[in-house]
Enzyme design. Structure first.
Site, short mmCIF file in Angstrom:
data_model
loop_
_atom_site.label_atom_id
_atom_site.label_comp_id
_atom_site.label_asym_id
_atom_site.label_seq_id
_atom_site.Cartn_x
_atom_site.Cartn_y
_atom_site.Cartn_z
N PRO A 11 0.80 -1.23 0.00
CA PRO A 11 0.00 0.00 0.00
C PRO A 11 0.83 1.28 0.00
O PRO A 11 1.88 1.35 0.64
CB PRO A 11 -0.81 -0.10 1.30
CG PRO A 11 -0.09 -1.09 2.14
CD PRO A 11 0.55 -2.06 1.19
N ASN A 12 0.32 2.25 -0.72
CA ASN A 12 0.86 3.61 -0.80
C ASN A 12 2.15 3.73 -1.61
O ASN A 12 2.64 4.84 -1.84
CB ASN A 12 1.06 4.23 0.60
CG ASN A 12 -0.25 4.33 1.35
OD1 ASN A 12 -1.22 4.90 0.82
ND2 ASN A 12 -0.33 3.78 2.54
N ARG A 19 4.93 11.20 -2.33
CA ARG A 19 4.72 10.79 -0.94
C ARG A 19 5.99 11.01 -0.11
O ARG A 19 7.02 10.38 -0.36
CB ARG A 19 4.37 9.29 -0.92
CG ARG A 19 4.25 8.71 0.45
CD ARG A 19 4.21 7.20 0.41
NE ARG A 19 4.03 6.67 1.74
CZ ARG A 19 4.27 5.42 2.09
NH1 ARG A 19 4.68 4.56 1.19
NH2 ARG A 19 4.11 5.03 3.33
N TYR A 24 11.21 9.03 1.24
CA TYR A 24 11.20 7.98 0.21
C TYR A 24 11.89 8.38 -1.09
O TYR A 24 12.01 7.54 -1.99
CB TYR A 24 9.75 7.55 -0.06
CG TYR A 24 9.08 6.93 1.16
CD1 TYR A 24 9.57 5.74 1.69
CD2 TYR A 24 8.00 7.54 1.77
CE1 TYR A 24 8.98 5.17 2.82
CE2 TYR A 24 7.40 6.98 2.90
CZ TYR A 24 7.90 5.80 3.41
OH TYR A 24 7.34 5.24 4.53
N ASN A 76 8.21 -5.49 -1.00
CA ASN A 76 8.11 -4.33 -0.12
C ASN A 76 6.64 -4.25 0.27
O ASN A 76 5.82 -3.77 -0.52
CB ASN A 76 8.56 -3.05 -0.82
CG ASN A 76 8.50 -1.85 0.12
OD1 ASN A 76 7.97 -1.95 1.25
ND2 ASN A 76 9.02 -0.72 -0.33
N ALA A 79 3.21 -0.70 4.74
CA ALA A 79 2.75 -0.75 6.14
C ALA A 79 2.30 -2.15 6.56
O ALA A 79 2.32 -2.47 7.76
CB ALA A 79 1.64 0.25 6.35
N ASP A 89 2.05 -15.66 6.62
CA ASP A 89 1.62 -17.05 6.39
C ASP A 89 1.69 -17.41 4.91
O ASP A 89 2.11 -18.51 4.55
CB ASP A 89 0.18 -17.25 6.91
CG ASP A 89 0.12 -17.32 8.43
OD1 ASP A 89 1.20 -17.44 9.06
OD2 ASP A 89 -0.98 -17.25 8.99
N GLU A 100 12.97 -9.37 1.48
CA GLU A 100 12.17 -8.22 1.93
C GLU A 100 12.97 -6.95 1.65
O GLU A 100 14.17 -6.89 1.95
CB GLU A 100 11.91 -8.39 3.44
CG GLU A 100 11.20 -7.23 4.08
CD GLU A 100 11.00 -7.45 5.60
OE1 GLU A 100 11.27 -8.56 6.11
OE2 GLU A 100 10.58 -6.48 6.25
N HIS A 102 12.89 -2.50 1.79
CA HIS A 102 12.26 -1.23 2.17
C HIS A 102 13.13 -0.10 1.66
O HIS A 102 14.37 -0.19 1.72
CB HIS A 102 12.12 -1.10 3.69
CG HIS A 102 11.30 -2.19 4.28
ND1 HIS A 102 9.94 -2.19 4.22
CD2 HIS A 102 11.66 -3.34 4.91
CE1 HIS A 102 9.48 -3.28 4.80
NE2 HIS A 102 10.51 -4.01 5.22
N ARG A 109 13.43 4.78 12.22
CA ARG A 109 12.16 5.50 12.23
C ARG A 109 11.33 5.16 13.48
O ARG A 109 11.88 4.68 14.46
CB ARG A 109 11.41 5.19 10.92
CG ARG A 109 12.24 5.60 9.68
CD ARG A 109 11.49 5.37 8.40
NE ARG A 109 10.27 6.15 8.36
CZ ARG A 109 9.26 5.92 7.51
NH1 ARG A 109 9.36 4.93 6.63
NH2 ARG A 109 8.19 6.68 7.53
N ARG A 113 7.68 0.73 13.39
CA ARG A 113 8.22 0.23 12.10
C ARG A 113 9.39 -0.72 12.32
O ARG A 113 9.92 -1.30 11.38
CB ARG A 113 8.66 1.39 11.21
CG ARG A 113 7.52 2.28 10.78
CD ARG A 113 8.00 3.33 9.78
NE ARG A 113 7.11 4.47 9.79
CZ ARG A 113 6.00 4.58 9.06
NH1 ARG A 113 5.66 3.62 8.23
NH2 ARG A 113 5.23 5.65 9.14
C1 DQA Z 1 8.33 1.13 3.65
C2 DQA Z 1 8.44 1.35 5.16
C3 DQA Z 1 7.09 1.14 5.83
O1 DQA Z 1 7.20 1.37 7.22
C4 DQA Z 1 6.06 2.09 5.26
O2 DQA Z 1 4.79 1.84 5.84
C5 DQA Z 1 5.99 2.06 3.78
C6 DQA Z 1 7.24 1.98 3.03
C7 DQA Z 1 9.65 1.50 2.92
O3 DQA Z 1 9.79 1.10 1.77
O4 DQA Z 1 10.49 2.19 3.48
O5 DQA Z 1 4.94 2.16 3.19
O6 DQA Z 1 8.06 -0.24 3.40
#
Ligand code: DQA
Length: 149
Positions: A11-12, A19, A24, A76, A79, A89, A100, A102, A109, A113
């Protein structure tokens, strides 16, 4: 034949570019996808790059990854990283190598997180390198896939 890698974005992340650019960066998700396609080519990998704001859709994509012929998953989860037992799962069940990623250094942060549910399913975690983290993840995945041949 080149191996197929699924890159999932939660998301986002579709909002990258506008953003919180101080956290970011200025790159859009399309810029990151383009860079991934270029890196994948140099590593002889095929990349399918997806984004969803919906937890269930991400779960569905992870469940289908094996039958769709993917050799590994880079994720990624945004949140959902910090909230989703369902994604953990699905990743544990998928039987594929998982990395993973980010953009930000989540440990620098807010405290909420610092915990990732999905790390338990990940062979490796890359954070804090901005969009370049995706390139590093692809290089890591290429190494894992090569080692398992
Ligand atoms: C994120 C870090 C997460 O805490 C955050 O909610 C994101 C982006 C990152 O890429 O730094 O949406 O995954």
């Amino acid at each position: 034949m080149s191996s197929k890698v699924l890159i999932l974005n939660g998301p986002n992340l579709n909002m990258l570019g506008t953003r919180e650019p101080e956290i970011y960066g200025a790159e859009t998700l399309a810029d990151i996808e383009q860079a991934c396609q270029k890196t994948a080519k140099s590593l002889d990998l095929d990349v399918d790059f997806r984004q969803s704001n919906t937890e269930g859709e991400l779960v569905d994509w992870i469940q289908q990854a094996g039958t769709e012929g993917f050799a590994g998953i880079i994720i990624n989860a945004g949140a959902y990283t910090h909230t989703s037992v369902a994604l953990l799962d699905a990743l544990l069940a998928c039987d594929l190598p998982v990395i993973e990623v980010h953009l930000s250094n989540i440990f620098q942060r807010e405290e909420f997180r610092h915990h990732s549910f999905i790390s338990k399913a990940a062979q490796g975690v890359i954070c804090g390198f901005g969009g370049n983290g995706y390139k590093l993840s692809l290089e890591g995945m290429a190494g894992l896939l090569q080692a398992s041949k």
